[in-house]
Design a protein around this motif. Structure first.
Motif, PDB file in Angstrom:
ATOM      1  N   ALA A  13      26.035  54.999  -0.510  1.00 17.87           N
ATOM      2  CA  ALA A  13      26.579  55.975   0.297  1.00 17.87           C
ATOM      3  C   ALA A  13      27.798  56.834  -0.010  1.00 17.87           C
ATOM      4  N   ASP A  14      27.927  58.184   0.106  1.00 15.14           N
ATOM      5  CA  ASP A  14      29.170  58.887  -0.443  1.00 15.14           C
ATOM      6  C   ASP A  14      30.134  58.147   0.616  1.00 15.14           C
ATOM      7  N   CYS A  15      29.862  58.163   1.799  1.00 19.10           N
ATOM      8  CA  CYS A  15      31.189  57.832   2.860  1.00 19.10           C
ATOM      9  C   CYS A  15      30.637  56.416   3.346  1.00 19.10           C
ATOM     10  N   LEU A  68      41.854  65.552   1.044  1.00 19.50           N
ATOM     11  CA  LEU A  68      40.301  65.270   1.027  1.00 19.50           C
ATOM     12  C   LEU A  68      39.740  66.320   1.854  1.00 19.50           C
ATOM     13  N   HIS A  69      39.331  67.234   0.927  1.00 17.90           N
ATOM     14  CA  HIS A  69      38.757  68.676   1.384  1.00 17.90           C
ATOM     15  C   HIS A  69      37.507  69.025   2.131  1.00 17.90           C
ATOM     16  N   HIS A  70      36.646  67.808   2.135  1.00 15.38           N
ATOM     17  CA  HIS A  70      35.353  67.910   2.580  1.00 15.38           C
ATOM     18  C   HIS A  70      34.936  67.741   3.828  1.00 15.38           C
ATOM     19  N   ALA A  71      36.021  66.846   4.553  1.00 14.91           N
ATOM     20  CA  ALA A  71      35.789  66.334   6.036  1.00 14.91           C
ATOM     21  C   ALA A  71      35.794  67.483   7.011  1.00 14.91           C
ATOM     22  N   SER A  99      32.269  63.607   4.589  1.00 16.27           N
ATOM     23  CA  SER A  99      31.424  64.221   3.699  1.00 16.27           C
ATOM     24  C   SER A  99      31.911  63.961   2.343  1.00 16.27           C
ATOM     25  N   GLY A 100      31.335  63.665   1.395  1.00 21.10           N
ATOM     26  CA  GLY A 100      31.685  63.589  -0.240  1.00 21.10           C
ATOM     27  C   GLY A 100      32.901  62.678  -0.159  1.00 21.10           C
ATOM     28  N   PHE A 101      33.183  61.493   0.194  1.00 24.56           N
ATOM     29  CA  PHE A 101      34.133  60.664   0.135  1.00 24.56           C
ATOM     30  C   PHE A 101      35.382  61.007   1.020  1.00 24.56           C
ATOM     31  N   ILE A 117      41.962  73.322  -7.067  1.00 22.26           N
ATOM     32  CA  ILE A 117      41.615  73.295  -8.207  1.00 22.26           C
ATOM     33  C   ILE A 117      40.885  72.189  -8.386  1.00 22.26           C
ATOM     34  N   ASP A 118      40.243  71.260  -7.347  1.00 24.75           N
ATOM     35  CA  ASP A 118      39.216  70.245  -7.513  1.00 24.75           C
ATOM     36  C   ASP A 118      38.019  70.989  -8.136  1.00 24.75           C
ATOM     37  N   VAL A 119      37.132  70.248  -8.793  1.00 22.91           N
ATOM     38  CA  VAL A 119      36.035  70.881  -9.453  1.00 22.91           C
ATOM     39  C   VAL A 119      34.902  70.738  -8.209  1.00 22.91           C
ATOM     40  N   HIS A 120      35.132  70.383  -7.001  1.00 27.38           N
ATOM     41  CA  HIS A 120      34.259  70.637  -5.900  1.00 27.38           C
ATOM     42  C   HIS A 120      34.762  71.767  -4.890  1.00 27.38           C
ATOM     43  N   HIS A 121      33.842  72.543  -4.298  1.00 25.84           N
ATOM     44  CA  HIS A 121      34.314  73.395  -3.178  1.00 25.84           C
ATOM     45  C   HIS A 121      34.932  73.070  -2.415  1.00 25.84           C
ATOM     46  N   ALA A 149      41.796  66.224  -9.662  1.00 27.46           N
ATOM     47  CA  ALA A 149      41.751  65.883 -11.118  1.00 27.46           C
ATOM     48  C   ALA A 149      40.452  65.819 -11.942  1.00 27.46           C
ATOM     49  N   ASP A 150      39.459  65.958 -10.967  1.00 24.40           N
ATOM     50  CA  ASP A 150      38.020  66.034 -11.536  1.00 24.40           C
ATOM     51  C   ASP A 150      37.626  67.210 -12.255  1.00 24.40           C
ATOM     52  N   SER A 151      38.476  68.395 -12.293  1.00 23.87           N
ATOM     53  CA  SER A 151      38.190  69.453 -12.997  1.00 23.87           C
ATOM     54  C   SER A 151      38.551  69.258 -14.611  1.00 23.87           C
ATOM     55  N   GLY A 168      38.942  63.166  -8.797  1.00 18.46           N
ATOM     56  CA  GLY A 168      39.640  62.315 -10.098  1.00 18.46           C
ATOM     57  C   GLY A 168      38.953  61.035 -10.439  1.00 18.46           C
ATOM     58  N   TYR A 169      37.965  61.267 -11.257  1.00 15.94           N
ATOM     59  CA  TYR A 169      37.022  60.003 -11.388  1.00 15.94           C
ATOM     60  C   TYR A 169      37.182  59.192 -12.831  1.00 15.94           C
ATOM     61  N   THR A 170      38.114  59.780 -13.572  1.00 15.62           N
ATOM     62  CA  THR A 170      38.501  59.009 -14.931  1.00 15.62           C
ATOM     63  C   THR A 170      39.993  58.474 -14.683  1.00 15.62           C
TER      64      THR A 170
HETATM   65  C1  TV1 Z   1      28.313  54.880  -4.002  1.00 17.47           C
HETATM   66  C2  TV1 Z   1      28.006  54.426  -5.269  1.00 17.47           C
HETATM   67  C3  TV1 Z   1      28.404  56.343  -4.040  1.00 17.47           C
HETATM   68  C4  TV1 Z   1      27.817  55.133  -6.665  1.00 17.47           C
HETATM   69  C5  TV1 Z   1      28.327  58.552  -5.245  1.00 17.47           C
HETATM   70  C6  TV1 Z   1      28.461  61.739  -7.180  1.00 17.47           C
HETATM   71  C7  TV1 Z   1      28.068  57.209  -5.181  1.00 17.47           C
HETATM   72  C8  TV1 Z   1      28.174  59.215  -6.200  1.00 17.47           C
HETATM   73  C9  TV1 Z   1      27.962  56.584  -6.477  1.00 17.47           C
HETATM   74  C10 TV1 Z   1      28.158  60.668  -6.097  1.00 17.47           C
HETATM   75  C11 TV1 Z   1      27.983  58.484  -7.470  1.00 17.47           C
HETATM   76  C12 TV1 Z   1      28.309  62.718  -5.279  1.00 17.47           C
HETATM   77  C13 TV1 Z   1      26.359  64.279  -3.618  1.00 17.47           C
HETATM   78  C14 TV1 Z   1      24.615  62.421  -2.428  1.00 17.47           C
HETATM   79  C15 TV1 Z   1      23.791  64.710  -2.448  1.00 17.47           C
HETATM   80  C16 TV1 Z   1      25.318  63.938  -2.291  1.00 17.47           C
HETATM   81  C17 TV1 Z   1      37.741  63.798  -3.049  1.00 17.47           C
HETATM   82  C18 TV1 Z   1      22.363  63.110  -0.708  1.00 17.47           C
HETATM   83  C19 TV1 Z   1      27.680  58.870  -9.842  1.00 17.47           C
HETATM   84  C20 TV1 Z   1      37.097  65.127  -3.225  1.00 17.47           C
HETATM   85  C21 TV1 Z   1      32.189  64.107  -3.633  1.00 17.47           C
HETATM   86  C22 TV1 Z   1      30.883  64.152  -4.436  1.00 17.47           C
HETATM   87  C23 TV1 Z   1      33.523  64.818  -4.147  1.00 17.47           C
HETATM   88  C24 TV1 Z   1      29.740  63.957  -3.694  1.00 17.47           C
HETATM   89  C25 TV1 Z   1      34.646  64.483  -3.453  1.00 17.47           C
HETATM   90  C26 TV1 Z   1      28.269  63.953  -4.228  1.00 17.47           C
HETATM   91  C27 TV1 Z   1      35.883  65.250  -4.169  1.00 17.47           C
HETATM   92  N1  TV1 Z   1      28.585  62.892  -6.630  1.00 17.47           N
HETATM   93  N2  TV1 Z   1      27.860  57.291  -7.489  1.00 17.47           N
HETATM   94  N3  TV1 Z   1      28.191  61.439  -5.128  1.00 17.47           N
HETATM   95  N4  TV1 Z   1      23.361  63.289  -2.194  1.00 17.47           N
HETATM   96  N5  TV1 Z   1      27.447  63.550  -3.248  1.00 17.47           N
HETATM   97  O1  TV1 Z   1      26.095  64.796  -4.355  1.00 17.47           O
HETATM   98  O2  TV1 Z   1      35.645  66.781  -4.029  1.00 17.47           O
HETATM   99  O3  TV1 Z   1      36.227  65.022  -5.423  1.00 17.47           O
HETATM  100  O4  TV1 Z   1      27.910  59.294  -8.446  1.00 17.47           O
END
Ligand code: TV1
Ligand code: CA
Ligand code: ZN
Length: 408
Positions: free
Chosen positions: A120-122, A161-164, A170-172, A197-201, A296-298, A335-337
């Motif tokens: 789950a994302d959240c 945390l811009h998606h809530a 939503s989205g973490f 400037i996050d890579v997501h909207h 920093a995911d950009s 920012g995931y790396t």
């Molecule tokens: C658990 C375990 C959750 C592994 C989520 C990548 C995971 C992702 C996971 C993931 C992942 C997303 C979607 C889900 C469409 C949805 C902080 C139904 C390897 C600000 C949020 C991205 C970005 C959400 C947040 C995205 C922010 N990408 N592995 N989930 N599906 N969700 O695509 O803007 O950076 O990826």
């Protein structure tokens, strides 16, 4: 002596809480709060803490969070944990927040898009309430420093945390600390500019202020089909086209700007776009203060992102906004790396305090051995070219030029 000094003529405050850094979303979840520990240790290693006032955050109150969020949602967040989740789901107050199940959903969703299913994302994780109210408390403390003139640049790398949404995670993102900070700033200032400037909207912030001309939202983001192999799969969250300009027919129309970008954008292209658009938006809107989400995911080499920015260019966006000379709230975000996130936010903390770090990270400042496992670029440098991800040269200059014109 490494030449690190306090900035002359402006004051920086740094808001943090170590408890936030120790949280776990789940073993495979991409959001890693320990990237904040990595960033903090680099910042401390360079001695940047002596150039600003550091504030340990206290938790936000439910009443403060309810200034934007639905009170039932806030109540749920304040009580939720892996042990209370099932019981809360049965509570009639929250039952109506459970979304209908669609065939093909691979995770079971509970109320407010929260879930205990792996993937789950959240997710609902241990001590999550503590985490949520602390990062929010840090952002609110930072905003209050600006409002009370006790800071010119306030930093919270755990926020952004811009998606809530009002009543949905939503989205973490669970609590939209950005919206709450802007509401605090509107108590004093007539207009606030939000740049993302996050890579997501930055959809949650845009939606919250879609009827509000006192807030202009401006997001740069990857937009469109995720990759060639799955034509139906859109890059998350799928919103933020250029035509998306705030809610039609309300006084908020034209106070949202979106810069949708293809995969693989490089430093030169991004810098040109950013400075042209932010420069014009600032001149036209004349904001009294700015909130900058520095996701920093950009950066190139990000685990989820598809841009190819170096830390140098990411930092130049922060420097450009700082030079506009209005009170500035700097927030984190994606920012995931982790090692790149730490380097970027350390560099940007140095920029905020008018310091320049040497290009190579001394061996004794290299934070955690685990940060250097996995792919490439573990060579102790601060700003270098990242191993570009596979999405290169898809982003065309003529399309970018059109965008600047369309947004004028
Ligand atoms: C658990 C375990 C959750 C592994 C989520 C990548 C995971 C992702 C996971 C993931 C992942 C997303 C979607 C889900 C469409 C949805 C902080 C139904 C390897 C600000 C949020 C991205 C970005 C959400 C947040 C995205 C922010 N990408 N592995 N989930 N599906 N969700 O695509 O803007 O950076 O990826
Ligand atoms: Ca963005
Ligand atoms: Zn993101």
């Amino acid at each position: 002596e490494n030449g690190i000094t306090r900035p002359k003529g402006h004051k920086v405050t740094y808001h943090y809480n170590s408890t936030v850094e120790d949280m776990h979303f789940g073993k495979t979840h991409p959001m890693k709060p320990w990237r904040l520990t990595l960033a903090k240790h680099l910042i401390l290693g360079y001695g940047l803490q002596h150039t600003m006032d550091t504030h340990e955050a206290v938790a936000a109150g439910k009443d403060q969070v309810s200034r934007f969020h639905d009170p039932h949602y806030v109540e749920f967040l304040s009580q939720v944990s892996p042990t209370t989740f099932d019981e809360l789901c049965r509570d009639p107050r929250f039952a109506k927040a459970i979304p209908p199940k669609h065939p093909g959903d691979n995770v079971d969703l509970g109320p407010y898009n929260l879930s205990t299913s792996p993937g789950a994302d959240c997710p609902v994780f241990a001590d999550m309430s503590t985490y949520l109210f602390l990062y929010t408390g840090a952002t609110l403390a930072a905003a209050r420093q600006l409002v009370s003139d006790t800071s010119d640049i306030a930093i919270n790398w755990s926020g952004g945390l811009h998606h809530a949404h009002k009543a949905e995670a939503s989205g973490f993102c669970y609590i939209n600390d950005i919206v709450l900070a802007i509401l605090e700033m509107l108590k004093r200032w007539p207009r606030v500019l939000y740049i993302d400037i996050d890579v997501h909207h930055g959809d949650g912030v845009e939606e919250a202020f879609q009827r509000e001309p006192r807030v202009m939202t401006l997001s740069f983001h990857r937009y469109g089909t995720y990759d060639e192999s799955q034509p139906g799969h859109k890059f998350f969250p799928g919103t933020g086209d250029v035509s998306d300009r705030g809610l039609r027919g309300t006084i908020g129309e034209h106070f949202a700007l979106n810069v949708p970008i293809g995969a693989g954008i490089d430093d030169r292209q991004y810098g040109g776009l950013f400075e042209a658009i932010v420069g014009r938006a600032f001149e036209a809107y004349k904001p009294s203060a700015i909130v900058l989400q520095c996701g920093a995911d950009s950066l190139g080499g990000d685990r989820l992102g598809q841009f190819n920015l170096n830390i140098k260019q990411h930092g130049e966006c922060i420097a450009f906004v700082k030079a506009l000379g209005v009170p500035l709230l700097l927030l984190g975000g994606g920012g995931y790396t982790a090692r790149n996130v730490a380097r970027a936010w350390c560099h940007e903390t140095a920029l905020a305090t008018d310091n320049t770090l040497p290009p190579n990270i001394p061996m004794d400042l290299i934070p955690e051995p685990r940060a250097f496992q996995g792919h490439g670029n573990g060579n102790g440098q601060l700003y270098p070219a990242f191993p570009p991800n596979k999405h290169i040269n898809e982003c065309k200059d003529d399309q970018l030029e059109m965008m600047v014109k369309k947004l004028d």
